[in-house]
Design an enzyme around this catalytic site. Structure first.
Site, PDB file in Angstrom:
ATOM      1  N   ASN A 187      -1.121  23.273  14.767  1.00 58.86           N
ATOM      2  CA  ASN A 187      -1.254  24.720  15.021  1.00 58.86           C
ATOM      3  C   ASN A 187      -2.482  25.082  15.847  1.00 58.86           C
ATOM      4  O   ASN A 187      -2.481  26.105  16.527  1.00 58.86           O
ATOM      5  CB  ASN A 187      -1.191  25.520  13.714  1.00 58.86           C
ATOM      6  CG  ASN A 187      -2.419  25.347  12.861  1.00 58.86           C
ATOM      7  OD1 ASN A 187      -3.059  24.297  12.898  1.00 58.86           O
ATOM      8  ND2 ASN A 187      -2.745  26.358  12.086  1.00 58.86           N
ATOM      9  N   GLY A 262      -3.464  19.541   7.198  1.00 62.52           N
ATOM     10  CA  GLY A 262      -2.004  19.580   7.194  1.00 62.52           C
ATOM     11  C   GLY A 262      -1.506  20.170   5.892  1.00 62.52           C
ATOM     12  O   GLY A 262      -2.205  20.962   5.257  1.00 62.52           O
ATOM     13  N   THR A 266       2.034  16.076   2.400  1.00 65.25           N
ATOM     14  CA  THR A 266       1.447  14.936   3.114  1.00 65.25           C
ATOM     15  C   THR A 266       0.127  14.545   2.462  1.00 65.25           C
ATOM     16  O   THR A 266      -0.175  13.350   2.318  1.00 65.25           O
ATOM     17  CB  THR A 266       1.215  15.304   4.595  1.00 65.25           C
ATOM     18  OG1 THR A 266       2.402  15.866   5.114  1.00 65.25           O
ATOM     19  CG2 THR A 266       0.830  14.093   5.418  1.00 65.25           C
ATOM     20  N   GLU A 284      -7.898  19.612   4.178  1.00 63.86           N
ATOM     21  CA  GLU A 284      -7.811  21.024   4.591  1.00 63.86           C
ATOM     22  C   GLU A 284      -6.334  21.380   4.651  1.00 63.86           C
ATOM     23  O   GLU A 284      -5.632  21.005   5.590  1.00 63.86           O
ATOM     24  CB  GLU A 284      -8.473  21.223   5.961  1.00 63.86           C
ATOM     25  CG  GLU A 284      -9.964  20.930   5.987  1.00 63.86           C
ATOM     26  CD  GLU A 284     -10.782  21.882   5.127  1.00 63.86           C
ATOM     27  OE1 GLU A 284     -10.248  22.921   4.693  1.00 63.86           O
ATOM     28  OE2 GLU A 284     -11.950  21.567   4.867  1.00 63.86           O
ATOM     29  N   CYS A 319      -3.568  28.694   8.573  1.00 66.22           N
ATOM     30  CA  CYS A 319      -3.691  28.397   7.143  1.00 66.22           C
ATOM     31  C   CYS A 319      -4.377  29.510   6.367  1.00 66.22           C
ATOM     32  O   CYS A 319      -4.042  29.773   5.223  1.00 66.22           O
ATOM     33  CB  CYS A 319      -4.460  27.098   6.980  1.00 66.22           C
ATOM     34  SG  CYS A 319      -6.026  27.103   7.877  1.00 66.22           S
ATOM     35  N   GLU A 496     -15.325  21.983   5.904  1.00 66.17           N
ATOM     36  CA  GLU A 496     -15.647  21.823   7.324  1.00 66.17           C
ATOM     37  C   GLU A 496     -16.511  23.017   7.684  1.00 66.17           C
ATOM     38  O   GLU A 496     -16.236  24.141   7.258  1.00 66.17           O
ATOM     39  CB  GLU A 496     -14.359  21.792   8.153  1.00 66.17           C
ATOM     40  CG  GLU A 496     -13.554  20.538   7.859  1.00 66.17           C
ATOM     41  CD  GLU A 496     -12.291  20.384   8.702  1.00 66.17           C
ATOM     42  OE1 GLU A 496     -11.696  21.394   9.093  1.00 66.17           O
ATOM     43  OE2 GLU A 496     -11.923  19.235   8.972  1.00 66.17           O
TER      44      GLU A 496
HETATM   45  P1  NAD Z   1       2.006  17.967   7.852  1.00 67.20           P
HETATM   46  O1  NAD Z   1       1.278  17.658   6.598  1.00 67.20           O
HETATM   47  O2  NAD Z   1       3.466  17.744   7.913  1.00 67.20           O
HETATM   48  O3  NAD Z   1       1.400  17.137   9.086  1.00 67.20           O
HETATM   49  C1  NAD Z   1       0.030  17.113   9.357  1.00 67.20           C
HETATM   50  C2  NAD Z   1      -0.317  15.797  10.029  1.00 67.20           C
HETATM   51  O4  NAD Z   1      -0.101  14.724   9.113  1.00 67.20           O
HETATM   52  C3  NAD Z   1       0.514  15.476  11.262  1.00 67.20           C
HETATM   53  O5  NAD Z   1      -0.312  14.895  12.242  1.00 67.20           O
HETATM   54  C4  NAD Z   1       1.521  14.473  10.725  1.00 67.20           C
HETATM   55  O6  NAD Z   1       2.033  13.608  11.719  1.00 67.20           O
HETATM   56  C5  NAD Z   1       0.676  13.706   9.736  1.00 67.20           C
HETATM   57  N1  NAD Z   1       1.427  12.993   8.700  1.00 67.20           N
HETATM   58  C6  NAD Z   1       2.676  13.254   8.248  1.00 67.20           C
HETATM   59  N2  NAD Z   1       3.001  12.381   7.261  1.00 67.20           N
HETATM   60  C7  NAD Z   1       1.939  11.562   7.104  1.00 67.20           C
HETATM   61  C8  NAD Z   1       1.664  10.478   6.222  1.00 67.20           C
HETATM   62  N3  NAD Z   1       2.538  10.058   5.321  1.00 67.20           N
HETATM   63  N4  NAD Z   1       0.449   9.886   6.304  1.00 67.20           N
HETATM   64  C9  NAD Z   1      -0.461  10.314   7.188  1.00 67.20           C
HETATM   65  N5  NAD Z   1      -0.262  11.323   8.056  1.00 67.20           N
HETATM   66  C10 NAD Z   1       0.934  11.950   8.008  1.00 67.20           C
HETATM   67  O7  NAD Z   1       1.608  19.453   8.153  1.00 67.20           O
HETATM   68  P2  NAD Z   1       2.266  20.415   9.205  1.00 67.20           P
HETATM   69  O8  NAD Z   1       3.492  20.968   8.642  1.00 67.20           O
HETATM   70  O9  NAD Z   1       2.292  19.745  10.524  1.00 67.20           O
HETATM   71  O10 NAD Z   1       1.120  21.535   9.283  1.00 67.20           O
HETATM   72  C11 NAD Z   1       1.179  22.737   8.624  1.00 67.20           C
HETATM   73  C12 NAD Z   1       0.255  22.719   7.430  1.00 67.20           C
HETATM   74  O11 NAD Z   1      -1.103  22.532   7.829  1.00 67.20           O
HETATM   75  C13 NAD Z   1       0.285  24.056   6.742  1.00 67.20           C
HETATM   76  O12 NAD Z   1       0.362  23.869   5.347  1.00 67.20           O
HETATM   77  C14 NAD Z   1      -1.047  24.681   7.127  1.00 67.20           C
HETATM   78  O13 NAD Z   1      -1.498  25.649   6.255  1.00 67.20           O
HETATM   79  C15 NAD Z   1      -1.927  23.480   7.169  1.00 67.20           C
HETATM   80  N6  NAD Z   1      -3.175  23.748   7.919  1.00 67.20           N
HETATM   81  C16 NAD Z   1      -4.374  23.787   7.245  1.00 67.20           C
HETATM   82  C17 NAD Z   1      -5.550  24.080   7.905  1.00 67.20           C
HETATM   83  C18 NAD Z   1      -6.886  24.122   7.184  1.00 67.20           C
HETATM   84  O14 NAD Z   1      -7.912  23.968   7.816  1.00 67.20           O
HETATM   85  N7  NAD Z   1      -6.915  24.356   5.878  1.00 67.20           N
HETATM   86  C19 NAD Z   1      -5.518  24.311   9.270  1.00 67.20           C
HETATM   87  C20 NAD Z   1      -4.300  24.279   9.933  1.00 67.20           C
HETATM   88  C21 NAD Z   1      -3.130  23.990   9.246  1.00 67.20           C
END
Ligand code: NAD
Length: 514
Positions: A187, A262, A266, A284, A319, A496
């Site tokens: 994002n 993420g 995950t 995060e 997020c 962070e």
């Molecule tokens: P996701 O968890 O599906 O993916 C995040 C990352 O993890 C990607 O690069 C993905 O390829 C990787 N990944 C997937 N499976 C993995 C595994 N088994 N092992 C290691 N890496 C793996 O998240 P998403 O759907 O892409 O992102 C949206 C989420 O991120 C939302 O929940 C959002 O709130 C959160 N987010 C949090 C923040 C914060 O700073 N708190 C900032 C931005 C987004």
């Protein structure tokens, strides 16, 4: 100019500048030419890697649903090579004088700033973030990089008090971990890089970053600028890929800490893997942040910030956005009307147009998920005030969703409990302060809490009661670098930003002499 290990990279950088000049203000059909996308390559040590063992991913332009770039996907082989490169680089980087680490990070900040237009364009290509928002993100990223550059020569241990043994002399050393595995989501690729890489490097670590395959364009330029700034090859490596590449990075024995942004599912998987070696993590994760608006609030500020940041900028894909507006009963009707008017005024469309506030959501899967949650909210009895549908007309081929507002949302219903990650705002009434706090705290998340009131005592009382990592009083989303940011509960652990964000990348060793 950008450090360019091979001749292809000239084309990459010049191509971005060219389209930025040609496309601003251009009609939709001309502003999304697939052929203008820069080639994508991994960065391992000093090499650009254009074919990788994880196969390829066909990146799709979210503005029109058409394939626009082929992304080489890192597999275990590339992750292994990148970690090896980062490990070898660490042996030297940890001994580089702190003043030199500061100097090159400051230079990196200057270079990111000088390439603001490029990054804004790349962000729009990555995931449809409007360039107007992209420029703001570049400014934030420059601040994060400068701030942590300034920390590089201020990291120190302490002399500790000798309690029992006469003549004992004990002190602490603040040391880097080694290779950090940084896994980021799609994002906000540039700000995610800036939140992780500069503090890790300032503390003497090296990094292997795994960006999402959905956003393959930004990280390459960042890594190239790091090298141009004088950061040695191998200190910053980029292994764009999917879940397999992320999992390989997490389990690699030479990766000593994981910094992850993420979703919670995950995060759980990563923590299971890390449990084997007791590998530390920063998490995060997502949020479902409550925004309590009391009857004495400045309604202009409360309604505009609450609406624009939850259904406007980044199309709700953030997020920390205040996605649950919890409103005092006496002003409830007025707030619903104001929010509807603001949501209807948001310009949704071509992310390359300078006056666009909201672009598309990231992909077809996101449109389907959001549509499904909107349908469920209606079945659960929430009142649809505006939006609630995919946009048609000249936006029909893209992943555009109308800014959507629901009133009378049951605090226990799916819409109030689950992160949508799309432009959907829930409005919920409350009768007294205690009920407002209960609703705000009534989800498994705990990222951000928002309060709008002009009553000082109430503001601080409620701030203390909110179960979140941060509270914003009369303010909007704030990613200022000096404030530690990070959630509790299902929103994650660790910080962070600020000194706390730096010390996530430092481990303390105690040395005693008697
Ligand atoms: P996701 O968890 O599906 O993916 C995040 C990352 O993890 C990607 O690069 C993905 O390829 C990787 N990944 C997937 N499976 C993995 C595994 N088994 N092992 C290691 N890496 C793996 O998240 P998403 O759907 O892409 O992102 C949206 C989420 O991120 C939302 O929940 C959002 O709130 C959160 N987010 C949090 C923040 C914060 O700073 N708190 C900032 C931005 C987004």
């Amino acid at each position: 100019m950008v450090g360019r290990p091979d001749s292809n990279s000239d084309a990459t950088i010049i191509g971005v500048k060219d389209i930025s000049r040609r496309e601003l203000g251009a009609p939709m059909s001309e502003s999304m030419l697939e052929t203008d996308r820069p080639p994508v390559a991994l960065r391992i040590g000093h090499e650009r890697v254009s074919t990788a063992s994880g196969g390829v991913y066909q990146h799709v332009n979210p503005c029109n649903g058409r394939p626009d770039a082929t992304v080489p996907m890192a597999g275990e082989l590339e992750v292994d090579r990148a970690v090896d490169s980062a490990h070898r680089a660490f042996l030297d980087w940890r001994r580089v004088k702190s003043a030199e680490r500061r100097r090159v990070l400051l230079r990196l900040a200057d270079l990111v700033e000088a390439h603001a237009e490029d990054f804004a364009q790349l962000g729009a290509m990555d995931n449809g973030t409007p360039t107007s928002i992209g420029h703001y993100m570049v400014g934030l990223s420059v601040e994060w990089t400068r701030y942590y550059a300034g920390w590089a020569d201020k990291i120190s241990g302490d002399v500790t008090a000798a309690l029992r043994t006469e003549g004992e002399f004990s002190y602490t050393l603040a040391q880097p971990y080694g290779v950090i595995g940084a896994i980021i989501t799609w994002n906000g690729p540039l700000i995610s890089l800036a939140m992780k890489v500069p503090p890790a490097l300032a503390a003497g670590n090296t990094v292997v970053v795994k960006p999402s395959e959905l956003t393959p364009f930004t990280a390459g330029l960042f890594a190239d600028l790091a090298q141009e700034a004088g950061i040695p090859p191998g200190v910053v490596n980029i292994v764009t890929g999917g879940a397999d590449a992320g999992a390989a990075l997490v389990r690699h024995p030479l990766v000593t800490k994981i910094s992850f942004t993420g979703g919670p599912d995950t995060a759980r998987r990563i923590m299971h893997t890390c449990a084997d070696e007791i590998k530390p993590v920063v998490m995060e994760l997502g949020g479902k942040s409550g925004n309590i608006i009391f009857e004495d609030a400045d309604l202009d500020a409360a309604c505009s910030a609450g609406t624009i940041s939850s259904v406007g900028i980044m199309s709700g894909q953030g997020c920390a956005f205040p996605t649950r507006m919890i409103v005092a009963r006496p002003i409830y009707g007025e707030v619903v009307d104001r929010v509807a008017a603001i949501a209807n005024s948001i310009k949704v469309g071509d992310p390359f147009a300078p006056d666009t506030l909201a672009g598309p959501v990231v992909n077809e899967q996101a449109v389907q998920r959001i549509t499904g949650m909107v349908g469920q909210a209606q079945r659960d009895g929430a009142r649809l005030i505006t939006g609630g549908r995919r946009l048609g007309g000249e936006l029909a081929e893209g992943y555009y969703f109308a800014p959507t507002v629901f009133a009378d949302v049951d605090p226990k219903a799916e819409l109030a409990q689950k992160e949508v990650f799309g432009p959907v705002l829930s409005i919920i009434p409350f009768d007294d302060e205690q009920e407002a706090v209960e609703i705000a705290n009534g989800t498994p998340y705990g990222l951000s809490g928002y309060i709008y009131t002009n009553d000082l005592r109430r503001a601080h009382r409620v701030a203390e009661d909110l179960e979140t990592g941060e509270v914003l009083i009369n303010g909007a989303v704030n990613l200022g670098v000096t404030r530690p940011f990070g959630g509790i509960g299902v929103s994650g652990m660790g910080k962070e930003g600020g000194r706390e964000g730096l010390y996530e990348f430092v481990r303390i060793k105690t040395v005693s002499m008697t």
